[in-house]
Design an enzyme around this catalytic site. Sequence first.
Site, PDB file in Angstrom:
ATOM      1  N   LYS A   2       5.104  -5.484   3.389  1.00  0.00           N
ATOM      2  CA  LYS A   2       3.955  -4.630   3.124  1.00  0.00           C
ATOM      3  C   LYS A   2       4.310  -3.178   2.862  1.00  0.00           C
ATOM      4  O   LYS A   2       3.669  -2.497   2.087  1.00  0.00           O
ATOM      5  CB  LYS A   2       2.945  -4.715   4.267  1.00  0.00           C
ATOM      6  CG  LYS A   2       1.661  -3.950   3.944  1.00  0.00           C
ATOM      7  CD  LYS A   2       0.561  -4.208   4.939  1.00  0.00           C
ATOM      8  CE  LYS A   2      -0.682  -3.445   4.515  1.00  0.00           C
ATOM      9  NZ  LYS A   2      -1.786  -3.606   5.459  1.00  0.00           N
ATOM     10  N   LYS A  21      -6.262   2.572   4.156  1.00  0.00           N
ATOM     11  CA  LYS A  21      -6.789   3.213   5.371  1.00  0.00           C
ATOM     12  C   LYS A  21      -6.001   4.462   5.753  1.00  0.00           C
ATOM     13  O   LYS A  21      -6.597   5.510   6.027  1.00  0.00           O
ATOM     14  CB  LYS A  21      -6.794   2.191   6.504  1.00  0.00           C
ATOM     15  CG  LYS A  21      -7.302   2.687   7.831  1.00  0.00           C
ATOM     16  CD  LYS A  21      -7.632   1.577   8.781  1.00  0.00           C
ATOM     17  CE  LYS A  21      -6.710   0.391   8.722  1.00  0.00           C
ATOM     18  NZ  LYS A  21      -5.278   0.713   8.944  1.00  0.00           N
ATOM     19  N   TRP A  41      -6.429   9.581  -3.300  1.00  0.00           N
ATOM     20  CA  TRP A  41      -5.160   9.042  -3.793  1.00  0.00           C
ATOM     21  C   TRP A  41      -4.718   9.792  -5.043  1.00  0.00           C
ATOM     22  O   TRP A  41      -3.552  10.156  -5.180  1.00  0.00           O
ATOM     23  CB  TRP A  41      -5.308   7.554  -4.087  1.00  0.00           C
ATOM     24  CG  TRP A  41      -4.013   6.832  -4.348  1.00  0.00           C
ATOM     25  CD1 TRP A  41      -3.253   6.159  -3.450  1.00  0.00           C
ATOM     26  CD2 TRP A  41      -3.340   6.697  -5.610  1.00  0.00           C
ATOM     27  NE1 TRP A  41      -2.146   5.619  -4.060  1.00  0.00           N
ATOM     28  CE2 TRP A  41      -2.171   5.937  -5.386  1.00  0.00           C
ATOM     29  CE3 TRP A  41      -3.606   7.156  -6.898  1.00  0.00           C
ATOM     30  CZ2 TRP A  41      -1.287   5.614  -6.410  1.00  0.00           C
ATOM     31  CZ3 TRP A  41      -2.704   6.834  -7.922  1.00  0.00           C
ATOM     32  CH2 TRP A  41      -1.561   6.069  -7.662  1.00  0.00           C
ATOM     33  N   PHE A  99     -10.513   3.354  -7.298  1.00  0.00           N
ATOM     34  CA  PHE A  99      -9.518   2.813  -8.223  1.00  0.00           C
ATOM     35  C   PHE A  99     -10.016   3.038  -9.651  1.00  0.00           C
ATOM     36  O   PHE A  99     -11.234   3.080  -9.901  1.00  0.00           O
ATOM     37  CB  PHE A  99      -9.310   1.317  -7.985  1.00  0.00           C
ATOM     38  CG  PHE A  99      -8.345   0.979  -6.891  1.00  0.00           C
ATOM     39  CD1 PHE A  99      -7.095   0.459  -7.175  1.00  0.00           C
ATOM     40  CD2 PHE A  99      -8.684   1.175  -5.567  1.00  0.00           C
ATOM     41  CE1 PHE A  99      -6.199   0.135  -6.163  1.00  0.00           C
ATOM     42  CE2 PHE A  99      -7.805   0.851  -4.546  1.00  0.00           C
ATOM     43  CZ  PHE A  99      -6.557   0.333  -4.842  1.00  0.00           C
ATOM     44  N   ARG A 109      -0.013   6.530  13.460  1.00  0.00           N
ATOM     45  CA  ARG A 109       1.066   5.797  14.135  1.00  0.00           C
ATOM     46  C   ARG A 109       2.362   5.932  13.344  1.00  0.00           C
ATOM     47  O   ARG A 109       2.338   6.180  12.141  1.00  0.00           O
ATOM     48  CB  ARG A 109       0.696   4.310  14.244  1.00  0.00           C
ATOM     49  CG  ARG A 109      -0.462   4.027  15.164  1.00  0.00           C
ATOM     50  CD  ARG A 109      -1.011   2.632  14.930  1.00  0.00           C
ATOM     51  NE  ARG A 109      -1.528   2.494  13.582  1.00  0.00           N
ATOM     52  CZ  ARG A 109      -1.686   1.338  12.957  1.00  0.00           C
ATOM     53  NH1 ARG A 109      -1.341   0.220  13.570  1.00  0.00           N
ATOM     54  NH2 ARG A 109      -2.173   1.280  11.745  1.00  0.00           N
ATOM     55  N   THR A 168      -4.058   6.186   3.786  1.00  0.00           N
ATOM     56  CA  THR A 168      -4.252   7.130   2.687  1.00  0.00           C
ATOM     57  C   THR A 168      -5.564   7.887   2.864  1.00  0.00           C
ATOM     58  O   THR A 168      -5.629   9.104   2.654  1.00  0.00           O
ATOM     59  CB  THR A 168      -4.253   6.367   1.343  1.00  0.00           C
ATOM     60  OG1 THR A 168      -3.065   5.592   1.254  1.00  0.00           O
ATOM     61  CG2 THR A 168      -4.314   7.319   0.171  1.00  0.00           C
ATOM     62  N   PHE A 170      -5.508  -2.200  10.696  1.00  0.00           N
ATOM     63  CA  PHE A 170      -6.211  -3.333  10.073  1.00  0.00           C
ATOM     64  C   PHE A 170      -7.716  -3.120  10.037  1.00  0.00           C
ATOM     65  O   PHE A 170      -8.197  -1.992  10.019  1.00  0.00           O
ATOM     66  CB  PHE A 170      -5.829  -4.639  10.756  1.00  0.00           C
ATOM     67  CG  PHE A 170      -4.391  -5.012  10.561  1.00  0.00           C
ATOM     68  CD1 PHE A 170      -3.832  -5.060   9.303  1.00  0.00           C
ATOM     69  CD2 PHE A 170      -3.581  -5.274  11.643  1.00  0.00           C
ATOM     70  CE1 PHE A 170      -2.496  -5.387   9.108  1.00  0.00           C
ATOM     71  CE2 PHE A 170      -2.240  -5.608  11.464  1.00  0.00           C
ATOM     72  CZ  PHE A 170      -1.700  -5.660  10.201  1.00  0.00           C
ATOM     73  N   ALA A 200      -1.800  -3.717  15.295  1.00  0.00           N
ATOM     74  CA  ALA A 200      -3.186  -3.926  15.727  1.00  0.00           C
ATOM     75  C   ALA A 200      -3.583  -5.392  15.780  1.00  0.00           C
ATOM     76  O   ALA A 200      -4.599  -5.726  16.380  1.00  0.00           O
ATOM     77  CB  ALA A 200      -4.141  -3.191  14.800  1.00  0.00           C
TER      78      ALA A 200
END
Length: 575
Positions: free
Chosen positions: A124, A90, A428, A400, A113, A92, A320, A292
Amino acid sequence: MLAAFEGGRQAMTDQHKNPKSDIEIAQAAKMKRIAEVAKDSLGIDADKLEPYGHYKAKLSLDYIKTLEKKPDGKLILVTAMTPTPAGEGKTTTTVGLGDGLNRIGKKAIICLREPSLGPCFGMKGGAAGGGYAQVVPMTDINLHFTGDFHAIGVANNLLAALVDNHIYWGNQLGLDERRIIWRRVVDMNDRALRNIVNSLGGIADGFPREDHFDITVASEVMAIFCLATDIDDLKRRLGNIIVGYTREKKPVFAKDLDAHGAMTVLLKDAFQPNLVQTLENNPAFIHGGPFANIAHGCNSVLATKTALKLADYVVTEAGFGADLGAEKFLDIKCRKAGLKPEIAVVVATIRALKMHGGVAKEDLGKENVKAVIDGAENLSRHVENLKKFGLLVIVAINKFSADTKEEVDQVRQICAELGVDAIESDHWGNGGAGAKDLAKAVVKKIDQNGSNYAPLYNDALPLWDKVRTVAQTLYGAQGIIADKKVRDQFKELQDGGFGHYPVCIAKTQYSFSTDPNLKGAPSNHVVPIREVRISGGAEFVVAVCGNIMTMPGLPRIPAANSIDVNEAGEIVGLF
């Protein structure tokens, strides 16, 4: 279940079999001096900045006041399907979309944030994006940055110290030591601090009582910091924090302890938004960082509103899945700040869809169109939920290397049946160039249609019914339950003048239900409310559901074990 390790880093570092890690890409970045970014991209002179080294700066509050009469740009929300260990990306995508908008000639700023140290040294990771869609200086942002979180933690703990000090010196306000609700905080995952006894040691050390720690990002001070519109509003909100109750159950506020002035002093410098840049030297505001799943999970109102005055498009994220961060962004932040978002971009990956469709993590590299179809029930519910707020919606398929054409086409077909576009994006691997199609689609959608945003419920709805509305309308729940003690607390808050507040539902991020193992789009479950907390300064009521906790613990092998400084003085092991 422990509270989450918030962060937006791409879960799989081999997304495109790239031999470089996120930190290697970031350390190789050709950054501009932050004063140059501010001047070239935003027209801000150097004397309006307070630099923190060469590549970070805070924006003067006096300068921000001069922007009040400027028109607002368009606000774009980036959210996601329910997160999985497979990764969604998210943050990214937020960075990539911002770079993509600038690539197609639009003046865009991203608003993120600040990362918490707890996740960085836990499991994480951080929240600076990944691959070639990152904000830099990445290591600074993910570690101490400009010291904002330290200021928030100290302000929080000053109030805690003043509470115990007041009791020690006679307790003139009549605080009931059994009804003190203000907790201490630390910006680290530390399960040993969840439940403690303080003031042990004898008469000189105060009166022993049970106490608790939360992680800093779960504190009400963090929420206040991110919802306040200016210094005066910040001080007012800090003064309205409820620290506890008397024996007669009357609330005692921070302003009753004369705490809010000193707390504001500690937060004054931190309250100025932080300006940094993306890998492509585009401006980014990174300010505030509530989780969140246990808080409202949004960038600060001040940073978002400032960005809207400085750019034609502002891209911001909410933590999230859309059932958590986006709901709180729309029902709390936008409601309170008077913001009107135009569109929601829902991030999905083929891997995550297959995982929601029942595929084990080790098998995600194999084509499985049926699992994509099954897992798309989760994505579909998020899309339909966002439409209930009157938002335009686009799905971003974060690419991906193992994705197949058949799988991607299936997602496009499912989204077409929902009446939304699904755009494959390769930010990405290729930065803003890989997100140009997504950027064009977002601009086209905004230009063709206006936003009809409205919160999910109105202020007048009773608190209990607000929680039930969210659970039934967005989570697919049959209803909500709570024992008599919790129901009585809801009634006391309703009768005590807090009934017009929005609700902040703290629950697992891994499911629409409170059971993290229920993937997909579960329905007809019941949401148990374990606890209710009042945030008088933040002006919302927190409903703690299921086994969610506000102080995480470290995993068996913490990320801290791999983080170090090499002989060249460079940080290694940080992603």
